[in-house]
Design an enzyme around this catalytic site. Structure first.
Site, PDB file in Angstrom:
ATOM      1  N   ARG A 102       0.823  -1.222   0.000  1.00 56.79           N
ATOM      2  CA  ARG A 102       0.000   0.000   0.000  1.00 56.79           C
ATOM      3  C   ARG A 102       0.851   1.263   0.000  1.00 56.79           C
ATOM      4  O   ARG A 102       0.491   2.254  -0.629  1.00 56.79           O
ATOM      5  CB  ARG A 102      -0.946   0.006   1.202  1.00 56.79           C
ATOM      6  CG  ARG A 102      -2.096  -0.970   1.080  1.00 56.79           C
ATOM      7  CD  ARG A 102      -3.089  -0.821   2.219  1.00 56.79           C
ATOM      8  NE  ARG A 102      -4.157  -1.803   2.075  1.00 56.79           N
ATOM      9  CZ  ARG A 102      -5.284  -1.585   1.415  1.00 56.79           C
ATOM     10  NH1 ARG A 102      -5.484  -0.421   0.828  1.00 56.79           N
ATOM     11  NH2 ARG A 102      -6.207  -2.517   1.331  1.00 56.79           N
TER      12      ARG A 102
ATOM     13  N   GLU B 245      -1.675  -8.460   4.027  1.00 59.06           N
ATOM     14  CA  GLU B 245      -3.108  -8.542   4.310  1.00 59.06           C
ATOM     15  C   GLU B 245      -3.621  -9.922   3.924  1.00 59.06           C
ATOM     16  O   GLU B 245      -3.160 -10.521   2.948  1.00 59.06           O
ATOM     17  CB  GLU B 245      -3.875  -7.455   3.553  1.00 59.06           C
ATOM     18  CG  GLU B 245      -3.456  -6.052   3.957  1.00 59.06           C
ATOM     19  CD  GLU B 245      -4.302  -4.978   3.263  1.00 59.06           C
ATOM     20  OE1 GLU B 245      -5.384  -5.311   2.750  1.00 59.06           O
ATOM     21  OE2 GLU B 245      -3.852  -3.820   3.241  1.00 59.06           O
TER      22      GLU B 245
ATOM     23  N   GLU C  46     -10.489  -2.530  -5.161  1.00 56.95           N
ATOM     24  CA  GLU C  46      -9.772  -1.663  -4.233  1.00 56.95           C
ATOM     25  C   GLU C  46      -8.459  -1.178  -4.837  1.00 56.95           C
ATOM     26  O   GLU C  46      -8.073  -0.008  -4.702  1.00 56.95           O
ATOM     27  CB  GLU C  46      -9.517  -2.435  -2.933  1.00 56.95           C
ATOM     28  CG  GLU C  46      -8.687  -1.706  -1.902  1.00 56.95           C
ATOM     29  CD  GLU C  46      -9.513  -0.768  -1.046  1.00 56.95           C
ATOM     30  OE1 GLU C  46      -8.957  -0.210  -0.094  1.00 56.95           O
ATOM     31  OE2 GLU C  46     -10.714  -0.576  -1.341  1.00 56.95           O
TER      32      GLU C  46
ATOM     33  N   ASP D 203     -13.107   5.810 -11.331  1.00 55.58           N
ATOM     34  CA  ASP D 203     -13.469   7.210 -11.095  1.00 55.58           C
ATOM     35  C   ASP D 203     -12.416   8.096 -11.746  1.00 55.58           C
ATOM     36  O   ASP D 203     -11.564   8.693 -11.081  1.00 55.58           O
ATOM     37  CB  ASP D 203     -13.558   7.477  -9.593  1.00 55.58           C
ATOM     38  CG  ASP D 203     -14.073   8.880  -9.295  1.00 55.58           C
ATOM     39  OD1 ASP D 203     -14.580   9.530 -10.239  1.00 55.58           O
ATOM     40  OD2 ASP D 203     -13.965   9.326  -8.143  1.00 55.58           O
TER      41      ASP D 203
ATOM     42  N   HIS E  76     -19.205  -7.764   1.598  1.00 56.49           N
ATOM     43  CA  HIS E  76     -18.460  -8.666   0.721  1.00 56.49           C
ATOM     44  C   HIS E  76     -18.483  -8.022  -0.662  1.00 56.49           C
ATOM     45  O   HIS E  76     -19.428  -8.207  -1.436  1.00 56.49           O
ATOM     46  CB  HIS E  76     -19.098 -10.053   0.684  1.00 56.49           C
ATOM     47  CG  HIS E  76     -19.190 -10.707   2.029  1.00 56.49           C
ATOM     48  ND1 HIS E  76     -18.083 -11.187   2.693  1.00 56.49           N
ATOM     49  CD2 HIS E  76     -20.247 -10.931   2.841  1.00 56.49           C
ATOM     50  CE1 HIS E  76     -18.461 -11.701   3.853  1.00 56.49           C
ATOM     51  NE2 HIS E  76     -19.771 -11.555   3.976  1.00 56.49           N
TER      52      HIS E  76
ATOM     53  N   CYS F  69     -16.887  -8.583  -3.248  1.00 56.64           N
ATOM     54  CA  CYS F  69     -16.840  -9.502  -4.391  1.00 56.64           C
ATOM     55  C   CYS F  69     -18.246  -9.830  -4.881  1.00 56.64           C
ATOM     56  O   CYS F  69     -18.441 -10.144  -6.058  1.00 56.64           O
ATOM     57  CB  CYS F  69     -16.128 -10.796  -4.005  1.00 56.64           C
ATOM     58  SG  CYS F  69     -14.515 -10.538  -3.245  1.00 56.64           S
TER      59      CYS F  69
END
Length: 775
Positions: free
Chosen positions: A422, A451, A462, A519, A741, A743
């Protein structure tokens, strides 16, 4: 069995109407019995409106004495051909139905009535009725109930192309051979068509009969402008909205579709002159015709598809003229979305796409030859299925390579695996995409180092969201944000490595390839440039992304500068003295002001009243093309390194933007209607409280909710209903926050006690929704 012909004298000279004696024609034409001419051809039927072989005798009207009632005053004795005792002896039209003995008819055997020659140049009849006079006729007929005068007008007017022109041309003798003026009295034509559906049924049938007579004329040589005018008038007929008229309408459309290219050019420009209301009605009638032919409510009302396979191609080609007219208008007459036919979403469009791929623009019709008619839903599905096939092909090739080398097969080789940290998101992503350049067409899977989240689609969303957010931040320097237009534009700084621009292009391509919405706020001209050309050129030195752009495109990037240039063009004073401008422009790059000549020696060429248009054109081209060419070329190659589908050729720039960015317009009420429930029902207190809270949220929180639940705050192609949004119940303490969730676009709610508690817990959850973990 020989053919028996029954001819009717009501038809005009030089016309034959041969309708098949079968169920669909009987159903369609029952109201016209006694008026039509039928042909029985030994069980082999042919619709006479199709073109057939020429008759070996002049086409005049005859009435046979077949089944003549006793005592009736028949005219057959005056018109029967000498030497032919019965209608069965007439030569057949259908080529494969031939009598054993066929008589050859010569000109010497024909009666005087048949030998008469028509004038080579028909004289246009004089028609002087005005709009006011016609409207008064309608008013009198409505009050009195006597429609004879109106009936005679319609019967005469639509009986031939000659009469149509005589009635509706502004001046009967004037040629009107320009694209700018069709020469039609539009006010009178609209009045006649507005009243036609108010007339009695026999009058409406008379109009259709007249159109048939007009269409059955045998054409020789090129069409005249009067012929084009007649087509232009007839296609606006409001009667062509029901299956009962579709046989006639289809033949009108076919004749228009087969006109020469020069004739289509005239029609296109005349369509451009229609009012918005008439234009939209014409587009809607054509769509209705196509949809009804594809999925008829009552199939028995239409001929079998096998016998009229040319109906849809003809209608689509005429619709393409209207689309072209809409495109060349300075201001579009109607939004381009009005040309989408949503019925095609329910057809097997992949078969159409593969046919188009293999045959291109050959003579075989496909809807992909006319992409304006395909909605973004169809185009997205085509791209998605095409992408899936390419993914499968790449994965299969990787497996084959491993097996052929007798190496251990690892299932991870079926995916494009991205591992990123990240804190080093951009550099790690760039390295991963560069290292896995050969695998870009595999299914994407993302892992965040440290993670425990497993990527079933949510981690990928994400990754896209965070990466785009960081790259487009103004502090990063790759893009400039214009507050007035609320869009990003490419920074013009020069460097030796444009790999990060290539990364952004690849990200956009991967998003389209993996059906992810981003976006990104680019102006529309970026998508024009992205499709210039729509596929990678074979020549690596060929320019890419250099589109023909105008001041309107600059307006969407920097409105203030575009406004200033527009004032320069409209300035009425002395431009050279008052503006003191040369063909040289300056712009800031990394804090340094640099000057560029718009053409050789531009710093010494003043801008004058005579050359200011050239100046503006060169300035726009410099800002939107030349000054950012290297940046955009890297971006272009990054996008097309992933998206190499032929389906890109089907897309408009606006549609590429929808595929990449989705829609920013959130409609939570639509999402509420389409929501699914698991463990709850829509009447449960928790669900009612949830929607009361969500619908009252400001837009910012609604976007956060969408991001929390789906991993993206954008609405995909197809709208909110396509999200498959689900609300599930979890048996947990009400102290818990909602879970999601991403997904599966699913949010999990404990049974909160009241609306206040639900709002508090939901707001906390959606405002802190970054990162993934396992319970």
């Amino acid at each position: 069995m020989a053919a028996t012909w029954v001819f009717h004298r009501d038809l005009q000279p030089a016309t034959f109407c041969l309708l098949a004696q079968c169920s669909y024609c009987v159903n369609i034409c029952t109201p016209f019995y006694g008026k039509w001419v039928f042909a029985w051809c030994g069980g082999k039927k042919q619709l006479g409106l199709d073109r057939g072989p020429k008759l070996p005798y002049p086409s005049h009207s005859f009435i046979s004495n077949h089944k003549k009632e006793s005592g009736s005053q028949s005219l057959s004795s005056q018109f029967i051909l000498p030497g032919i005792r019965h209608g069965r002896d007439l030569p057949p039209i259908v080529p494969d139905v031939r009598p054993k003995h066929q008589h050859r008819i010569t000109i010497d055997l024909l009666p005087p009535e048949v030998k008469g020659r028509l004038a080579y140049e028909p004289v246009a009849p004089l028609r002087t009725k005005t709009t006011r006079e016609f409207q008064e006729d309608i008013e009198r007929a409505t009050v009195s109930g006597d429609w004879k005068h109106v009936h005679d007008f319609y019967l005469t007017t639509f009986g031939s192309f000659l009469e149509v022109n005589a009635a509706f041309k502004k001046e009967a003798s004037a040629p009107f051979d320009t694209t700018e003026d069709s020469g039609i009295n539009t006010k009178f034509l609209n009045a006649v068509y507005d009243a036609i559906l108010l007339t009695p049924p026999d009058t409406q049938k008379a109009v259709l009969k007249g159109i048939i007579n007009s269409l059955l004329r045998e054409w020789k040589g090129r069409r005249t402008k009067d012929d084009l005018r007649a087509y232009f008038i007839l296609v606006q007929n409001p009667q062509c909205t029901s299956p009962a008229t579709y046989v006639i309408y289809a033949h009108l459309l076919r004749q228009m579709a087969t006109l020469a290219e020069a004739d289509h050019y005239f029609l296109m420009h005349w369509f451009k002159k229609l009012s918005q209301k008439r234009f939209k009605l014409l587009v809607e009638r054509l769509h209705l015709f196509i949809s009804t032919r594809l999925f008829p409510a009552k199939p028995e009302e239409l001929p079998p598809m096998a016998k009229c396979s040319w109906w849809i191609p003809s209608a689509t080609k005429v619709l393409s003229l209207l689309n072209a007219a809409n495109s060349i208008s300075s201001t579009p007459i109607t939004p381009f979305v009005d040309f989408y036919n949503l019925t095609l979403e329910h057809t097997d469009f992949m078969v159409d796409y593969h046919t188009w791929q293999s045959q291109g623009n050959s003579t075989r019709f496909t809807f992909c030859q006319f992409p304006f008619i395909l909605s973004p839903v169809v185009k997205k599905a085509i791209i998605q299925k095409d992408s899936e096939q390419q993914m499968i092909s790449m994965a299969r090739q990787s497996l084959v390579d491993k097996v052929s080398r007798r190496q251990r097969v690892d299932m991870s080789l079926l995916f494009l695996n991205i591992k990123v940290r990240r804190l080093q998101l951009v550099s790690d992503s760039l390295d991963e995409l560069t290292r896995n350049r050969a695998d870009l067409k595999k299914k994407l899977k993302v892992t965040f180092v440290g993670e425990a989240g497993l990527d079933m689609g949510g981690l990928t969303k994400e990754w896209f969201l965070l990466l785009i957010r960081q790259i487009f931040h103004t502090d990063y320097g790759m893009f400039t944000f214009f507050k007035d237009s609320h869009c990003h534009w490419f920074s013009s700084w020069k460097c030796d490595n444009y790999s990060e621009f290539r990364l952004v292009g690849a990200l956009m391509g991967l998003a389209v390839y993996n059906s992810i919405t981003l976006d990104i706020r680019f102006p529309p001209c970026v998508y024009k440039k992205l499709l210039t050309p729509p596929l990678l050129p074979c020549d690596p030195d060929a320019p890419v992304g250099v589109a023909t752009l105008s001041l309107d495109d600059l307006q969407q990037v920097t409105p203030d500068l575009a406004h200033g240039l527009a004032e320069l063009l409209s300035y009425e004073g002395n431009v050279e003295e008052d503006f003191c401008t040369t063909f040289q422009v300056s712009q800031e790059e990394l804090g340094v002001i640099k000057s560029y000549n718009l053409k050789p020696g531009g710093d010494k060429i003043p801008v004058t009243n005579q050359n200011r248009k050239e100046y503006v054109q060169l300035y726009v081209d410099f800002l939107l093309n030349k000054s950012i060419y290297r940046q955009f070329a890297a971006f272009y190659y990054g996008f097309h390194s992933v998206c190499t589908s032929d389906a890109l050729m089907l897309l408009r720039p606006e549609e590429v933007e929808i595929l990449v960015c989705g829609s920013p317009n959130l409609d939570m009420s639509t999402l509420q209607k389409a929501a699914q429930y698991e463990g709850y029902s829509k009447t449960d207190p928790t669900i009612r409280a949830f929607w009361d809270v969500v619908l009252a949220f400001p837009l910012v929180l609604q976007k956060k909710l969408l991001h929390f639940t789906t991993g993206s705050d954008r609405v995909p192609v197809g709208g909110m209903a396509d999200l498959n949004f689900k609300i599930s119940k979890i048996d947990a303490s009400t102290d818990w926050l909602p879970l999601s969730h991403t997904c599966f676009n699913q949010i999990c709610l404990p049974p909160y006690k009241n609306k206040k508690e639900l709002k508090q817990k939901l707001t906390i959850a959606i405002s802190n929704a970054e990162g993934f973990g396992l319970e």
